[in-house]
Design an enzyme around this catalytic site. Structure first.
Site, PDB file in Angstrom:
ATOM      1  N   HIS A 105      12.470  30.624  57.471  1.00 21.18           N
ATOM      2  CA  HIS A 105      12.579  31.226  58.809  1.00 21.18           C
ATOM      3  C   HIS A 105      11.219  31.465  59.451  1.00 21.18           C
ATOM      4  O   HIS A 105      10.862  30.803  60.405  1.00 21.18           O
ATOM      5  CB  HIS A 105      13.364  32.534  58.706  1.00 21.18           C
ATOM      6  N   HIS A 138      13.260  38.184  57.397  1.00 19.49           N
ATOM      7  CA  HIS A 138      12.959  37.593  58.703  1.00 19.49           C
ATOM      8  C   HIS A 138      11.443  37.498  58.881  1.00 19.49           C
ATOM      9  O   HIS A 138      10.800  36.673  58.272  1.00 19.49           O
ATOM     10  CB  HIS A 138      13.605  38.413  59.812  1.00 19.49           C
ATOM     11  N   GLU A 143      16.640  42.186  56.746  1.00 20.10           N
ATOM     12  CA  GLU A 143      17.811  42.513  57.553  1.00 20.10           C
ATOM     13  C   GLU A 143      18.629  43.657  56.951  1.00 20.10           C
ATOM     14  O   GLU A 143      19.255  44.434  57.672  1.00 20.10           O
ATOM     15  CB  GLU A 143      18.681  41.259  57.708  1.00 20.10           C
ATOM     16  N   GLU A 197      18.061  38.859  53.272  1.00 25.47           N
ATOM     17  CA  GLU A 197      17.878  38.165  54.551  1.00 25.47           C
ATOM     18  C   GLU A 197      16.510  38.464  55.179  1.00 25.47           C
ATOM     19  O   GLU A 197      16.415  39.097  56.229  1.00 25.47           O
ATOM     20  CB  GLU A 197      18.993  38.518  55.527  1.00 25.47           C
TER      21      GLU A 197
END
Length: 277
Positions: A211, A253, A268, A251
């Site tokens: 990401h 980011h 997240e 998760e």
């Protein structure tokens, strides 16, 4: 690895600035620091996302939920500038202004520290510009739906570099000392592009979905692997040299590098993690 926990918000972007570590809480319209300070933007739907150190004793951040670029001074002053088009990626440009991607407008925006706003079209429809960085005196940005890397001068002239891999879904981008690194979320690859437009791509673990990326001074970069819930380092030749699990389903980011070489990662699931290589 240490963590700062947040009860709500879903940390998204990270910036090390003004002696503090800042993160955006995208789901609740707040900005917080690792030290525990929380700034409410009084706009719960503003979706603060990417945050950067500004040129003016402040942090700046995109608010794609209400079409604004926000600013928090180190003195606590809070303000915002309107700019239509769902601003997302953000960087300080070579001219000292804030430059952002406008996801829904196929454009790049420029906001001066005095609040002057200009927009420049990228010339591709439905490209969905994502992250942005500055390298070699120009702005470089990922075109998520156009499968390309864009380059823009401060006067608005655009060059588009198509990626060799189809359906790559580029997102993150970060300028290193001799090239720009970018992630290919849908192709599980990381790439680099030089000033002359030469592109190299390197394979990452299948299904990892890279990401965000932060280039390092030695020519490599750090990456968050969103689906693999980990942080990895890649050297200048594209080899994965270290991996740091961040917890199943975390998760990851955004990420940011500190002066002590620590890597700060927004999760997240509600944490701001500090990884010391």
């Amino acid at each position: 690895m240490s963590r700062t926990e947040f009860t709500d918000g879903g940390p998204y972007g990270v910036a090390v600035a003004g002696g503090e570590v800042w993160t955006t809480l995208v789901h609740t319209g707040r900005v917080a620091t690792a030290a525990g300070r929380v700034i409410d933007l009084d706009a719960p739907g503003s979706r603060p996302s990417v945050i950067v150190e500004g040129p003016d004793q402040a942090v700046w951040f995109t608010r794609n939920g209400d079409d604004r670029i926000g600013r928090i001074g180190y003195d606590g002053a809070l303000s915002a500038v309107e700019i239509a088009g769902a601003p997302y990626g953000l960087c300080v440009g070579p001219d000292g202004a804030l430059w952002c991607t406008l996801m829904n407008a196929d454009a790049i925006g420029r906001v001066s520290v005095d609040g002057e706003v200009r927009t420049y079209p990228i010339g591709t429809t439905g490209a969905f510009p994502a992250m942005i960085t500055t390298f070699g005196g120009d702005l470089w940005f990922t075109l998520n739906q156009a499968n390309a890397i864009g380059r823009m001068t401060v006067d608005g002239a655009v060059t588009t570099h198509p990626l060799p891999t189809s359906v790559a879904g580029p997102v993150g981008i970060s300028a290193g000392p001799d090239a720009v690194w970018f992630t290919e979320l849908l192709a599980d690859r990381v790439g680099r592009i030089t000033a002359d437009g030469t592109i190299e791509e390197f394979t990452l673990p299948e299904g990892s979905k890279p990401h965000a990326v932060a280039a390092t001074t030695e020519g490599g970069c750090w990456l968050t692997l969103w689906a693999a819930a980990s942080l990895v380092h890649v050297d200048a030749r594209g080899n994965v040299t270290s991996e740091h699990p961040l917890g199943e389903g975390s998760e990851p980011h955004g990420l940011s590098l500190a002066e002590d070489n620590a890597v700060w990662v927004a999760l997240e699931t509600g944490s701001l993690a500090r990884v010391q290589p």
